[in-house]
Design a protein around this motif. Structure first.
Motif, PDB file in Angstrom:
ATOM      1  N   GLY A   1      -9.128  -3.794   1.598  1.00 54.51           N
ATOM      2  CA  GLY A   1      -9.154  -3.726   3.049  1.00 54.51           C
ATOM      3  C   GLY A   1      -7.786  -3.463   3.641  1.00 54.51           C
ATOM      4  O   GLY A   1      -6.813  -3.226   2.924  1.00 54.51           O
ATOM      5  N   PRO A   2      -7.700  -3.510   4.961  1.00 55.42           N
ATOM      6  CA  PRO A   2      -6.420  -3.260   5.632  1.00 55.42           C
ATOM      7  C   PRO A   2      -5.479  -4.455   5.508  1.00 55.42           C
ATOM      8  O   PRO A   2      -5.891  -5.555   5.131  1.00 55.42           O
ATOM      9  CB  PRO A   2      -6.828  -3.033   7.091  1.00 55.42           C
ATOM     10  N   ARG A   3      -4.223  -4.228   5.835  1.00 53.28           N
ATOM     11  CA  ARG A   3      -3.223  -5.298   5.820  1.00 53.28           C
ATOM     12  C   ARG A   3      -3.661  -6.403   6.786  1.00 53.28           C
ATOM     13  O   ARG A   3      -4.046  -6.125   7.919  1.00 53.28           O
ATOM     14  CB  ARG A   3      -1.868  -4.754   6.258  1.00 53.28           C
ATOM     15  N   PRO A   4      -3.597  -7.658   6.351  1.00 56.29           N
ATOM     16  CA  PRO A   4      -3.948  -8.760   7.258  1.00 56.29           C
ATOM     17  C   PRO A   4      -3.052  -8.753   8.504  1.00 56.29           C
ATOM     18  O   PRO A   4      -1.834  -8.553   8.403  1.00 56.29           O
ATOM     19  CB  PRO A   4      -3.701 -10.012   6.411  1.00 56.29           C
ATOM     20  N   ASP A   5      -3.652  -8.965   9.658  1.00 53.75           N
ATOM     21  CA  ASP A   5      -2.908  -8.940  10.920  1.00 53.75           C
ATOM     22  C   ASP A   5      -1.785  -9.964  10.972  1.00 53.75           C
ATOM     23  O   ASP A   5      -0.763  -9.734  11.601  1.00 53.75           O
ATOM     24  CB  ASP A   5      -3.856  -9.182  12.105  1.00 53.75           C
ATOM     25  N   ASN A   6      -1.970 -11.096  10.301  1.00 53.50           N
ATOM     26  CA  ASN A   6      -0.965 -12.158  10.371  1.00 53.50           C
ATOM     27  C   ASN A   6       0.119 -12.054   9.296  1.00 53.50           C
ATOM     28  O   ASN A   6       0.985 -12.912   9.212  1.00 53.50           O
ATOM     29  CB  ASN A   6      -1.643 -13.532  10.296  1.00 53.50           C
ATOM     30  N   MET A   7       0.095 -10.989   8.481  1.00 55.53           N
ATOM     31  CA  MET A   7       1.105 -10.830   7.434  1.00 55.53           C
ATOM     32  C   MET A   7       2.429 -10.403   8.063  1.00 55.53           C
ATOM     33  O   MET A   7       2.477  -9.458   8.840  1.00 55.53           O
ATOM     34  CB  MET A   7       0.665  -9.800   6.395  1.00 55.53           C
ATOM     35  N   LYS A   8       3.484 -11.108   7.716  1.00 57.56           N
ATOM     36  CA  LYS A   8       4.814 -10.797   8.239  1.00 57.56           C
ATOM     37  C   LYS A   8       5.460  -9.681   7.411  1.00 57.56           C
ATOM     38  O   LYS A   8       5.209  -9.553   6.222  1.00 57.56           O
ATOM     39  CB  LYS A   8       5.685 -12.047   8.224  1.00 57.56           C
ATOM     40  N   HIS A   9       6.314  -8.898   8.062  1.00 54.98           N
ATOM     41  CA  HIS A   9       6.949  -7.746   7.423  1.00 54.98           C
ATOM     42  C   HIS A   9       7.766  -8.132   6.192  1.00 54.98           C
ATOM     43  O   HIS A   9       7.911  -7.341   5.264  1.00 54.98           O
ATOM     44  CB  HIS A   9       7.825  -7.005   8.438  1.00 54.98           C
ATOM     45  N   ASN A  10       8.291  -9.347   6.133  1.00 52.95           N
ATOM     46  CA  ASN A  10       9.102  -9.757   4.983  1.00 52.95           C
ATOM     47  C   ASN A  10       8.266 -10.334   3.840  1.00 52.95           C
ATOM     48  O   ASN A  10       8.807 -10.770   2.829  1.00 52.95           O
ATOM     49  CB  ASN A  10      10.188 -10.750   5.413  1.00 52.95           C
ATOM     50  N   HIS A  11       6.953 -10.328   3.971  1.00 56.50           N
ATOM     51  CA  HIS A  11       6.066 -10.803   2.900  1.00 56.50           C
ATOM     52  C   HIS A  11       6.152  -9.821   1.730  1.00 56.50           C
ATOM     53  O   HIS A  11       6.108  -8.606   1.932  1.00 56.50           O
ATOM     54  CB  HIS A  11       4.624 -10.883   3.422  1.00 56.50           C
ATOM     55  N   PRO A  12       6.287 -10.312   0.475  1.00 54.72           N
ATOM     56  CA  PRO A  12       6.442  -9.398  -0.663  1.00 54.72           C
ATOM     57  C   PRO A  12       5.279  -8.416  -0.831  1.00 54.72           C
ATOM     58  O   PRO A  12       5.451  -7.348  -1.404  1.00 54.72           O
ATOM     59  CB  PRO A  12       6.530 -10.318  -1.883  1.00 54.72           C
ATOM     60  N   MET A  13       4.107  -8.751  -0.313  1.00 56.13           N
ATOM     61  CA  MET A  13       2.959  -7.865  -0.487  1.00 56.13           C
ATOM     62  C   MET A  13       2.777  -6.889   0.680  1.00 56.13           C
ATOM     63  O   MET A  13       1.841  -6.094   0.675  1.00 56.13           O
ATOM     64  CB  MET A  13       1.704  -8.694  -0.727  1.00 56.13           C
ATOM     65  N   TRP A  14       3.675  -6.922   1.647  1.00 54.72           N
ATOM     66  CA  TRP A  14       3.600  -6.017   2.797  1.00 54.72           C
ATOM     67  C   TRP A  14       3.473  -4.560   2.341  1.00 54.72           C
ATOM     68  O   TRP A  14       2.675  -3.797   2.859  1.00 54.72           O
ATOM     69  CB  TRP A  14       4.842  -6.201   3.670  1.00 54.72           C
ATOM     70  N   ASP A  15       4.268  -4.182   1.339  1.00 62.11           N
ATOM     71  CA  ASP A  15       4.300  -2.790   0.883  1.00 62.11           C
ATOM     72  C   ASP A  15       3.053  -2.371   0.106  1.00 62.11           C
ATOM     73  O   ASP A  15       2.917  -1.197  -0.245  1.00 62.11           O
ATOM     74  CB  ASP A  15       5.549  -2.533   0.038  1.00 62.11           C
ATOM     75  N   LEU A  16       2.146  -3.308  -0.168  1.00 63.94           N
ATOM     76  CA  LEU A  16       0.877  -2.932  -0.794  1.00 63.94           C
ATOM     77  C   LEU A  16      -0.043  -2.223   0.198  1.00 63.94           C
ATOM     78  O   LEU A  16      -1.089  -1.714  -0.190  1.00 63.94           O
ATOM     79  CB  LEU A  16       0.144  -4.169  -1.335  1.00 63.94           C
ATOM     80  N   TYR A  17       0.343  -2.211   1.440  1.00 64.07           N
ATOM     81  CA  TYR A  17      -0.468  -1.603   2.500  1.00 64.07           C
ATOM     82  C   TYR A  17       0.333  -0.497   3.185  1.00 64.07           C
ATOM     83  O   TYR A  17       0.654  -0.591   4.363  1.00 64.07           O
ATOM     84  CB  TYR A  17      -0.864  -2.665   3.524  1.00 64.07           C
ATOM     85  N   PRO A  18       0.672   0.565   2.472  1.00 66.98           N
ATOM     86  CA  PRO A  18       1.520   1.608   3.055  1.00 66.98           C
ATOM     87  C   PRO A  18       0.745   2.493   4.032  1.00 66.98           C
ATOM     88  O   PRO A  18      -0.480   2.545   4.013  1.00 66.98           O
ATOM     89  CB  PRO A  18       1.958   2.414   1.836  1.00 66.98           C
ATOM     90  N   GLN A  19       1.504   3.178   4.849  1.00 72.37           N
ATOM     91  CA  GLN A  19       0.926   4.185   5.734  1.00 72.37           C
ATOM     92  C   GLN A  19       0.838   5.492   4.960  1.00 72.37           C
ATOM     93  O   GLN A  19       1.721   5.822   4.182  1.00 72.37           O
ATOM     94  CB  GLN A  19       1.813   4.363   6.976  1.00 72.37           C
ATOM     95  N   GLY A  20      -0.221   6.242   5.147  1.00 72.71           N
ATOM     96  CA  GLY A  20      -0.361   7.532   4.481  1.00 72.71           C
ATOM     97  C   GLY A  20      -0.888   7.397   3.064  1.00 72.71           C
ATOM     98  O   GLY A  20      -1.342   6.340   2.641  1.00 72.71           O
ATOM     99  N   LYS A  21      -0.810   8.497   2.329  1.00 70.26           N
ATOM    100  CA  LYS A  21      -1.345   8.542   0.962  1.00 70.26           C
ATOM    101  C   LYS A  21      -0.249   8.198  -0.035  1.00 70.26           C
ATOM    102  O   LYS A  21       0.545   9.049  -0.409  1.00 70.26           O
ATOM    103  CB  LYS A  21      -1.918   9.921   0.668  1.00 70.26           C
ATOM    104  N   VAL A  22      -0.221   6.960  -0.449  1.00 66.75           N
ATOM    105  CA  VAL A  22       0.737   6.497  -1.442  1.00 66.75           C
ATOM    106  C   VAL A  22      -0.068   6.045  -2.654  1.00 66.75           C
ATOM    107  O   VAL A  22      -1.003   5.258  -2.529  1.00 66.75           O
ATOM    108  CB  VAL A  22       1.604   5.340  -0.895  1.00 66.75           C
ATOM    109  N   VAL A  23       0.292   6.560  -3.829  1.00 65.75           N
ATOM    110  CA  VAL A  23      -0.459   6.273  -5.049  1.00 65.75           C
ATOM    111  C   VAL A  23      -0.218   4.851  -5.537  1.00 65.75           C
ATOM    112  O   VAL A  23      -1.119   4.184  -6.018  1.00 65.75           O
ATOM    113  CB  VAL A  23      -0.083   7.289  -6.153  1.00 65.75           C
ATOM    114  N   GLY A  24       1.002   4.385  -5.415  1.00 66.43           N
ATOM    115  CA  GLY A  24       1.377   3.067  -5.912  1.00 66.43           C
ATOM    116  C   GLY A  24       2.867   3.025  -6.123  1.00 66.43           C
ATOM    117  O   GLY A  24       3.598   3.896  -5.654  1.00 66.43           O
TER     118      GLY A  24
END
Length: 185
Positions: A156-179
């Protein structure tokens, strides 16, 4: 008490709808073909090898690399994750089709843990799409400072309450990112 991990890096892969179909469907399809694994494209190979402490390895002559990984949130539950070479300087996480007799899908990536699944008789990618999460599906392997591995997934999408400094923030990139690999520091 919740399991507290001292994360150093996170390797992750955006699972595509076609891959989801292939790891969920019956393994023998008429006419053959179709992958039963999760591909690691050539653009991710160098970072993957570094993550696995196999820096400098020649991917075209790479032996099988198997790591033992725990399940995030389930202390004591572990399973192997097998990385293999693939033609074209690519790699794969092998044997991920859940219906395959020799399946080695990691326990973190099972329906019992909330991983999406399609019906056993799913016929094609289009038929699997209703079971694929809106907002995407990502598998990940976290590596601790101590060198231990733990697997998990997000959907699903990035949780609304996730802060930008959370280590998993980058698991929800904008655009087509493979990994990629995220440094948690």
């Amino acid at each position: 008490m919740a399991q507290k991990l001292n994360i150093d890096r996170i390797w992750w892969r955006n699972v595509q709808p076609g891959e989801f179909y292939n790891i969920e469907r019956y393994p023998q399809i008429q006419g053959g073909g179709g992958s039963l694994y999760i591909e690691i494209p050539s653009s991710m190979v160098e970072a993957t090898l570094d993550f696995l402490d196999a820096t400098g390895a020649n991917v075209d002559a790479l032996p099988v690399i198997t790591i033992e990984a725990g399940v995030v949130g389930h202390p004591g539950l572990t399973g192997p994750i097998e990385f293999q070479r693939k033609k074209g300087s690519r790699m794969r996480i092998a044997r991920q089709n859940r219906q395959q007799t020799s399946s080695a899908r990691h326990p973190a990536w099972m329906a019992a843990r909330g991983f999406p699944s399609a019906p056993d008789d799913v016929a094609n990618k289009e038929a699997a799409l209703p079971y694929f999460p809106e907002g995407g599906l990502r598998i990940y392997i976290a590596k601790t400072v101590e060198g231990d591995y733990y697997a998990g997934f997000t959907k699903g999408p990035r949780p609304d309450n996730m802060k930008h400094n959370h280590p998993m923030w980058d698991l929800y990139p904008q655009g087509k990112v493979v990994g990629g690999v995220i440094d948690a520091d």
